[in-house]
Design a protein around this motif. Sequence first.
Motif, PDB file in Angstrom:
ATOM      1  N   ASN A   1       0.685  -1.289   0.000  1.00 35.64           N
ATOM      2  CA  ASN A   1      -0.181   0.074   0.035  1.00 35.64           C
ATOM      3  C   ASN A   1       0.978   1.188  -0.004  1.00 35.64           C
ATOM      4  OD1 ASN A   1      -2.634  -0.618  -0.142  1.00 35.64           O
ATOM      5  ND2 ASN A   1      -2.644  -1.365   2.073  1.00 35.64           N
ATOM      6  N   HIS A   2       2.131   1.066  -0.048  1.00 32.32           N
ATOM      7  CA  HIS A   2       2.903   2.183   0.097  1.00 32.32           C
ATOM      8  C   HIS A   2       2.808   2.959  -1.266  1.00 32.32           C
ATOM      9  CE1 HIS A   2       6.417   4.772   0.628  1.00 32.32           C
ATOM     10  NE2 HIS A   2       6.977   4.490  -0.611  1.00 32.32           N
ATOM     11  N   GLU A   3       2.530   4.160  -1.232  1.00 32.98           N
ATOM     12  CA  GLU A   3       2.387   5.043  -2.418  1.00 32.98           C
ATOM     13  C   GLU A   3       3.901   5.579  -2.779  1.00 32.98           C
ATOM     14  OE1 GLU A   3       0.082   9.420  -3.623  1.00 32.98           O
ATOM     15  OE2 GLU A   3      -0.608   7.932  -2.228  1.00 32.98           O
ATOM     16  N   PRO A   4       4.305   5.424  -4.168  1.00 31.81           N
ATOM     17  CA  PRO A   4       5.402   5.899  -4.731  1.00 31.81           C
ATOM     18  C   PRO A   4       5.564   7.453  -4.823  1.00 31.81           C
ATOM     19  CG  PRO A   4       4.338   4.759  -6.149  1.00 31.81           C
ATOM     20  CD  PRO A   4       3.429   4.446  -5.299  1.00 31.81           C
ATOM     21  N   SER A   5       6.822   7.857  -4.786  1.00 30.32           N
ATOM     22  CA  SER A   5       6.844   9.469  -4.929  1.00 30.32           C
ATOM     23  C   SER A   5       6.470   9.877  -6.130  1.00 30.32           C
ATOM     24  CB  SER A   5       8.222   9.714  -4.542  1.00 30.32           C
ATOM     25  OG  SER A   5       9.172   9.174  -5.514  1.00 30.32           O
ATOM     26  N   ASP A   6       6.668   8.770  -7.286  1.00 30.69           N
ATOM     27  CA  ASP A   6       6.301   9.297  -8.761  1.00 30.69           C
ATOM     28  C   ASP A   6       4.765   9.335  -9.008  1.00 30.69           C
ATOM     29  OD1 ASP A   6       8.839   9.256  -9.345  1.00 30.69           O
ATOM     30  OD2 ASP A   6       8.829   7.130  -9.882  1.00 30.69           O
ATOM     31  N   MET A   7       3.903   8.952  -7.903  1.00 34.63           N
ATOM     32  CA  MET A   7       2.491   9.018  -8.189  1.00 34.63           C
ATOM     33  C   MET A   7       2.339  10.335  -7.821  1.00 34.63           C
ATOM     34  SD  MET A   7      -0.208   7.404  -8.832  1.00 34.63           S
ATOM     35  CE  MET A   7      -1.912   7.462  -8.851  1.00 34.63           C
ATOM     36  N   SER A   8       2.048  11.377  -8.927  1.00 29.09           N
ATOM     37  CA  SER A   8       1.930  12.723  -8.680  1.00 29.09           C
ATOM     38  C   SER A   8       0.804  13.248  -9.404  1.00 29.09           C
ATOM     39  CB  SER A   8       3.141  13.490  -8.978  1.00 29.09           C
ATOM     40  OG  SER A   8       3.510  13.437 -10.652  1.00 29.09           O
ATOM     41  N   ASN A   9       0.311  14.684  -9.166  1.00 26.66           N
ATOM     42  CA  ASN A   9      -0.821  15.044  -9.996  1.00 26.66           C
ATOM     43  C   ASN A   9      -0.191  15.575 -11.426  1.00 26.66           C
ATOM     44  OD1 ASN A   9      -2.484  15.191  -7.827  1.00 26.66           O
ATOM     45  ND2 ASN A   9      -1.701  17.162  -6.746  1.00 26.66           N
ATOM     46  N   THR A  10       1.069  15.289 -11.696  1.00 31.92           N
ATOM     47  CA  THR A  10       1.249  15.447 -12.995  1.00 31.92           C
ATOM     48  C   THR A  10       1.136  14.435 -13.909  1.00 31.92           C
ATOM     49  OG1 THR A  10       3.414  17.074 -12.081  1.00 31.92           O
ATOM     50  CG2 THR A  10       3.327  16.238 -14.509  1.00 31.92           C
ATOM     51  N   SER A  11       1.697  13.075 -13.397  1.00 36.53           N
ATOM     52  CA  SER A  11       1.668  12.101 -14.552  1.00 36.53           C
ATOM     53  C   SER A  11       0.164  11.281 -14.315  1.00 36.53           C
ATOM     54  CB  SER A  11       2.730  11.121 -14.447  1.00 36.53           C
ATOM     55  OG  SER A  11       2.893  10.353 -13.203  1.00 36.53           O
ATOM     56  N   MET A  12       0.079  11.010 -12.794  1.00 37.34           N
ATOM     57  CA  MET A  12      -1.279  10.171 -12.243  1.00 37.34           C
ATOM     58  C   MET A  12      -1.106   8.846 -13.005  1.00 37.34           C
ATOM     59  SD  MET A  12      -2.340  12.215 -10.191  1.00 37.34           S
ATOM     60  CE  MET A  12      -3.781  11.214  -9.698  1.00 37.34           C
ATOM     61  N   THR A  13       0.170   8.419 -13.235  1.00 36.29           N
ATOM     62  CA  THR A  13       0.444   6.958 -13.626  1.00 36.29           C
ATOM     63  C   THR A  13       0.103   5.950 -12.345  1.00 36.29           C
ATOM     64  OG1 THR A  13       2.055   7.524 -15.443  1.00 36.29           O
ATOM     65  CG2 THR A  13       1.980   5.192 -14.703  1.00 36.29           C
TER      66      THR A  13
ATOM     67  N   THR B   1     -14.802   8.813  -5.467  1.00 30.64           N
ATOM     68  CA  THR B   1     -15.012   8.205  -6.878  1.00 30.64           C
ATOM     69  C   THR B   1     -13.525   8.111  -7.721  1.00 30.64           C
ATOM     70  OG1 THR B   1     -17.441   8.459  -6.860  1.00 30.64           O
ATOM     71  CG2 THR B   1     -16.033   8.003  -8.866  1.00 30.64           C
ATOM     72  N   ILE B   2     -13.161   7.022  -7.967  1.00 32.44           N
ATOM     73  CA  ILE B   2     -12.067   7.111  -8.851  1.00 32.44           C
ATOM     74  C   ILE B   2     -12.503   6.588 -10.497  1.00 32.44           C
ATOM     75  CG2 ILE B   2     -10.532   6.538  -6.946  1.00 32.44           C
ATOM     76  CD1 ILE B   2     -10.171   3.646  -8.326  1.00 32.44           C
ATOM     77  N   GLN B   3     -11.654   7.424 -11.223  1.00 28.59           N
ATOM     78  CA  GLN B   3     -11.839   7.076 -12.728  1.00 28.59           C
ATOM     79  C   GLN B   3     -10.434   6.328 -13.192  1.00 28.59           C
ATOM     80  OE1 GLN B   3     -13.261   9.897 -15.305  1.00 28.59           O
ATOM     81  NE2 GLN B   3     -12.548   8.784 -17.190  1.00 28.59           N
ATOM     82  N   VAL B   4     -10.362   5.045 -13.383  1.00 29.93           N
ATOM     83  CA  VAL B   4      -8.916   4.865 -13.957  1.00 29.93           C
ATOM     84  C   VAL B   4      -9.124   4.606 -15.676  1.00 29.93           C
ATOM     85  CG1 VAL B   4      -7.405   2.739 -14.262  1.00 29.93           C
ATOM     86  CG2 VAL B   4      -8.605   3.423 -11.791  1.00 29.93           C
ATOM     87  N   ASN B   5      -8.184   5.098 -16.331  1.00 31.54           N
ATOM     88  CA  ASN B   5      -8.081   5.242 -18.009  1.00 31.54           C
ATOM     89  C   ASN B   5      -7.216   4.026 -18.214  1.00 31.54           C
ATOM     90  OD1 ASN B   5     -10.305   6.745 -18.043  1.00 31.54           O
ATOM     91  ND2 ASN B   5      -8.748   8.647 -18.568  1.00 31.54           N
ATOM     92  N   LEU B   6      -7.431   3.475 -19.319  1.00 34.47           N
ATOM     93  CA  LEU B   6      -6.453   2.747 -19.854  1.00 34.47           C
ATOM     94  C   LEU B   6      -5.943   3.544 -21.346  1.00 34.47           C
ATOM     95  CD1 LEU B   6      -4.929  -0.275 -20.372  1.00 34.47           C
ATOM     96  CD2 LEU B   6      -6.579  -0.644 -22.382  1.00 34.47           C
ATOM     97  N   MET B   7      -4.608   3.785 -21.111  1.00 30.61           N
ATOM     98  CA  MET B   7      -4.116   4.906 -21.867  1.00 30.61           C
ATOM     99  C   MET B   7      -3.105   4.155 -23.196  1.00 30.61           C
ATOM    100  SD  MET B   7      -4.963   7.492 -20.448  1.00 30.61           S
ATOM    101  CE  MET B   7      -4.067   8.910 -21.369  1.00 30.61           C
ATOM    102  N   GLN B   8      -3.457   4.132 -24.221  1.00 33.56           N
ATOM    103  CA  GLN B   8      -2.817   3.948 -25.452  1.00 33.56           C
ATOM    104  C   GLN B   8      -1.922   5.106 -26.219  1.00 33.56           C
ATOM    105  OE1 GLN B   8      -4.850   2.020 -28.733  1.00 33.56           O
ATOM    106  NE2 GLN B   8      -2.836   1.535 -29.688  1.00 33.56           N
TER     107      GLN B   8
ATOM    108  N   SER C   1      -0.571   1.962 -20.667  1.00 32.05           N
ATOM    109  CA  SER C   1      -0.379   2.067 -19.253  1.00 32.05           C
ATOM    110  C   SER C   1      -1.849   2.553 -18.664  1.00 32.05           C
ATOM    111  CB  SER C   1       0.487   3.188 -18.864  1.00 32.05           C
ATOM    112  OG  SER C   1       0.273   4.306 -19.537  1.00 32.05           O
ATOM    113  N   LEU C   2      -1.699   2.558 -17.317  1.00 34.42           N
ATOM    114  CA  LEU C   2      -3.072   3.032 -16.562  1.00 34.42           C
ATOM    115  C   LEU C   2      -2.854   4.247 -16.049  1.00 34.42           C
ATOM    116  CD1 LEU C   2      -3.955  -0.370 -14.781  1.00 34.42           C
ATOM    117  CD2 LEU C   2      -4.813   0.460 -16.966  1.00 34.42           C
ATOM    118  N   LYS C   3      -3.959   5.113 -15.976  1.00 38.15           N
ATOM    119  CA  LYS C   3      -3.914   6.617 -15.412  1.00 38.15           C
ATOM    120  C   LYS C   3      -4.978   6.788 -14.608  1.00 38.15           C
ATOM    121  CE  LYS C   3      -3.679  11.509 -16.861  1.00 38.15           C
ATOM    122  NZ  LYS C   3      -3.949  12.099 -18.057  1.00 38.15           N
ATOM    123  N   LEU C   4      -4.800   7.448 -13.409  1.00 42.27           N
ATOM    124  CA  LEU C   4      -5.912   8.058 -12.476  1.00 42.27           C
ATOM    125  C   LEU C   4      -6.159   8.964 -13.057  1.00 42.27           C
ATOM    126  CD1 LEU C   4      -7.443   7.200 -10.009  1.00 42.27           C
ATOM    127  CD2 LEU C   4      -5.712   8.549  -8.600  1.00 42.27           C
ATOM    128  N   GLU C   5      -7.497   9.157 -13.654  1.00 36.70           N
ATOM    129  CA  GLU C   5      -8.149  10.274 -14.229  1.00 36.70           C
ATOM    130  C   GLU C   5      -8.776  11.230 -13.309  1.00 36.70           C
ATOM    131  OE1 GLU C   5      -8.852  12.990 -17.355  1.00 36.70           O
ATOM    132  OE2 GLU C   5      -7.615  11.452 -17.184  1.00 36.70           O
TER     133      GLU C   5
END
Length: 201
Positions: A79-91, A134-141, A176-180
């Motif tokens: 459950n550790h949230e990596p530092s790269d999980m930012s409001n910029t990429s949201m990967t 509510t979360i929305q997850v996008n599959l990104m191509q 990839s997956l993105k948190l929209e």
Amino acid sequence: MVPARCPGPCAILALVLLLGCDVAFCLGQNDSEPIVLEGKCLVVCDSNPSSDGAVTSSLGISVRSAGAKVAFSAVRGTNHEPSDMSNTSMTIYFDQVLVNIGNHFDLKASVFQAPRRGIYSFSFHVVKVYNRQTIQVNLMQNDYPVISAFAGDQDVTREAASNGVLLMVEREDRVSLKLERGTLMGGWKYSTFSGFLVFPL
């Protein structure tokens, strides 16, 4: 090895010999379907083969390696949230790989890069903890959302946004997956992201 015949009238007789492949005979015609032979070769009888990395003879017969299988499956084990999980990429990042045939899934970036053009199957299951959002997850191509999934029940401890799709993917496309929408505060343990090549084009 038993010779393989392409469907329809015979137009071309070819002997295919590649290093590491069994000997294969193919009697072919235009517009015939690919035939997977016993051994390590895929022989496509086509007078106009595509240039997607296949070895093509002057007779118009493409030979691809049947050993070029592609599949991956990644999971979030903590459950550790990596530092790269930012409001910029949201990967949405993963920390364990269960399957990575062909090594085309980059775990650090949590991105799959297609080694060849083809039809691919992708699926994901992103778990959110109880956070009343509510979360929305996008599959990104590449940079474009293809499908989405939602999770927003505020009365359960854990809920998952899940979806799956078949996609035509070009060589070197990135998936990839993105948190929209929403947050994954508290982590997303038990989430998964998987994909595999159904057949090449």
